[in-house]
Design an enzyme around this catalytic site. Structure first.
Site, PDB file in Angstrom:
ATOM      1  N   HIS A  14       2.556  -2.363   2.226  1.00 22.52           N
ATOM      2  CA  HIS A  14       2.730  -2.352   0.707  1.00 22.52           C
ATOM      3  C   HIS A  14       3.150  -0.846   0.134  1.00 22.52           C
ATOM      4  CE1 HIS A  14       1.300  -6.254  -0.614  1.00 22.52           C
ATOM      5  NE2 HIS A  14       1.634  -6.491   0.592  1.00 22.52           N
ATOM      6  N   PRO A  15       4.161  -0.690  -0.802  1.00 26.31           N
ATOM      7  CA  PRO A  15       4.518   0.505  -1.000  1.00 26.31           C
ATOM      8  C   PRO A  15       3.947   1.132  -2.388  1.00 26.31           C
ATOM      9  CG  PRO A  15       6.250  -1.136  -1.815  1.00 26.31           C
ATOM     10  CD  PRO A  15       4.728  -1.709  -1.205  1.00 26.31           C
ATOM     11  N   CYS A  16       2.835   0.554  -2.921  1.00 18.93           N
ATOM     12  CA  CYS A  16       2.490   1.020  -4.297  1.00 18.93           C
ATOM     13  C   CYS A  16       1.584   2.231  -4.236  1.00 18.93           C
ATOM     14  CB  CYS A  16       1.943   0.004  -5.041  1.00 18.93           C
ATOM     15  SG  CYS A  16       0.428  -1.088  -4.180  1.00 18.93           S
ATOM     16  N   HIS A  17       1.174   2.456  -3.078  1.00 25.06           N
ATOM     17  CA  HIS A  17       0.364   3.909  -3.037  1.00 25.06           C
ATOM     18  C   HIS A  17       1.327   4.995  -2.323  1.00 25.06           C
ATOM     19  CE1 HIS A  17      -2.922   1.754  -4.356  1.00 25.06           C
ATOM     20  NE2 HIS A  17      -3.067   1.141  -3.240  1.00 25.06           N
TER      21      HIS A  17
END
Lengths: 277, 203
Positions: free
Chosen positions: B160-163
């Protein structure tokens, strides 16, 4: 946005009658009755098909049973798209109810995602909401929310509770500063190929609001075909006027995942399914 | 660009630089182009992995009809140290794709057993190295999940890219450093993607 609350509610209450049938090859002995359900356009198949799974799994070979998947006229249905998007894209020209075929074998791993549990649906839904807010507000609104607000969005969708969902979602639809949204979260679907998703601002550099026509034009949807009426542009089951402001569409016709899902159908898509134009 | 993020143009520059370094040390990164002209990086490699042995208990649990225990139990079963495992040669196909929403690169991958069967999500979680397992346990569904590949439209596992931008804002941007190489060195090991020290050399 309050004056348009009725529109939000109308959209939320969009339902589809669906008739599920077990694929002939997987019927063990007696042919089971089909299952008919009225389902929300806003939700996802794994959230509404427990009954379908329970019913048909009794009629097929228990030894060979795998994860259930759905198909319409040879097209495996991607459960991670909202139900209304799948309908508009593949079945909107055909008569209702929407006749869907149920499978328990030969899961098409190269085409559709596995759905091991409802957690997988929640994960897809929340990551799409987060991506939409990254586009709209640089993630500021979603990151400032409490965990229970995130849960409320999800349970509002899961339990079909309009007020519960919108009491949180309205924050995601508001502006945080001078500009309302940085970019419009949208996806454009056609039957052939993956969806288009790019950056697109709600207005031009000189402050003029972008319309649906502007978006389609820039995304290289054949504009001549569009004005000639050879293409249909469908959002939430309706065909909005092409000069509708994109920001308004985003705030009112987006799915609960906060993306505006735009389906483009060509004349051949319609002929193939024997529909009156 | 906000701290820790990267423009699409810069992404392309870093990708070209990475491909040069890869070729120089005979690593296997390639640049790929989709029919609609979008570009991404790809690497294929085969690595021995410890995969959990299928147990009868897991089989029962995966049949959603029979779930009587809470789902957390399934999570526990997969990552517990005492679950019996077997070594299998797993072929990974890694893709690095630019994500315009977050303005960061995103790592996608599929992993196959020798018979060509795709690893299940539980198996993917199980091959995450031990020292990332605590984080995985806490954030299971916001860490690695299956998603639709944005260019190919097929199922791929995704980190996941959100961090990513938060992570990358903590890595100093020194002259001559390559965003993609720094990022891959930081996140790759989670998915068994090792970057050789030689990527740090100046060529």
């Amino acid at each position: 946005m309050s004056e348009d609350r009725e529109i939000l509610r109308e959209i939320w209450e969009g339902n589809l009658p669906v008739c599920f049938t077990l694929v002939q090859e997987e019927v063990e002995a007696d042919r089971p009755d089909p299952v008919s359900l009225m389902v929300s356009r806003q939700t996802y198949f794994p959230l509404v098909t427990d009954k379908v799974q329970k019913h048909f799994s009794q009629f097929t070979d228990k030894e060979k049973i795998e994860e259930m998947w759905l198909e319409y006229e040879g097209q495996p249905l991607k459960w991670h798209y909202p139900i209304g998007v799948l309908y508009d894209l593949f079945a909107s020209a055909d008569a209702l109810p929407w006749n869907i075929t149920v499978h328990f074998r030969n899961f098409p791993v190269e085409e559709i995602l596995r759905c091991p549990s409802k957690d997988a649906v929640e994960s897809i839904f929340m990551s799409t909401v987060k991506e939409a807010d990254a586009l709209k507000h640089k993630s500021q609104v979603i990151n400032n929310m409490q965990k229970r607000d995130h849960k409320q969005l999800w349970s509002g969708l899961q339990n079909d509770k309009f007020d519960q969902f919108w009491s949180v979602n309205k924050k995601l639809m508001d502006s945080t500063g001078e500009e309302v949204f940085r970019y419009i979260p949208f996806r454009i679907y056609r039957r052939d190929g993956p969806y288009i998703q790019k950056l697109f601002k709600p207005s031009s550099d000189d402050g003029i609001d972008h319309t649906l026509a502007d978006l389609l034009n820039i995304m290289m949807i054949d504009f001549k075909e569009l004005v000639c009426g050879n293409l249909r542009v469908v959002i939430q089951g309706v065909e909005p006027a092409l000069d509708t402001t994109l920001l308004w569409l985003s705030q009112h016709l987006s799915h609960p995942d906060n993306f505006l899902h735009i389906v483009i159908l060509s004349r051949t898509d319609m002929i193939a399914s024997n529909a009156p134009w | 660009m906000a701290a820790g993020s990267i423009s699409e143009k810069k992404f392309a520059e870093c990708a070209i630089h990475l491909l040069e370094k890869s070729a120089h040390q005979k690593d296997h990164w390639t640049g790929e182009k989709s029919s609609s002209g979008e570009v991404y990086l790809q690497k294929r490699c085969t690595i021995p992995c410890q995969l959990p042995m299928p147990t009868t208990r897991e089989r029962t649990l995966s049949d959603s009809q029979n779930i009587k225990e809470p789902v957390e139990d399934l999570d526990e079963a997969v990552v517990q140290d005492n679950v019996s495992t077997s070594t299998s040669m797993v072929t990974f196909v890694y893709h690095v794709v630019y994500n315009a929403s977050y303005a960061v690169p995103v790592l996608y991958f599929n992993a196959y057993k020798p018979d060509g069967q795709l690893l299940s999500l539980e198996e993917v979680w199980a091959i995450v190295p031990q020292h990332y397992q605590d984080r995985l346990r806490e954030e299971r569904w916001t860490f690695i999940t299956q998603q639709e590949h944005p260019i190919l439209g097929r199922p791929f596992y995704q980190l996941h890219p959100c961090h990513t931008s938060t992570l990358m804002s903590q890595i100093p941007d020194t002259p001559g450093s390559n965003y993609l190489i720094s990022w891959m060195s930081a996140v790759g090991p989670v998915l068994r993607l090792e970057m050789s020290m030689r990527y740090g050399e100046i060529i």
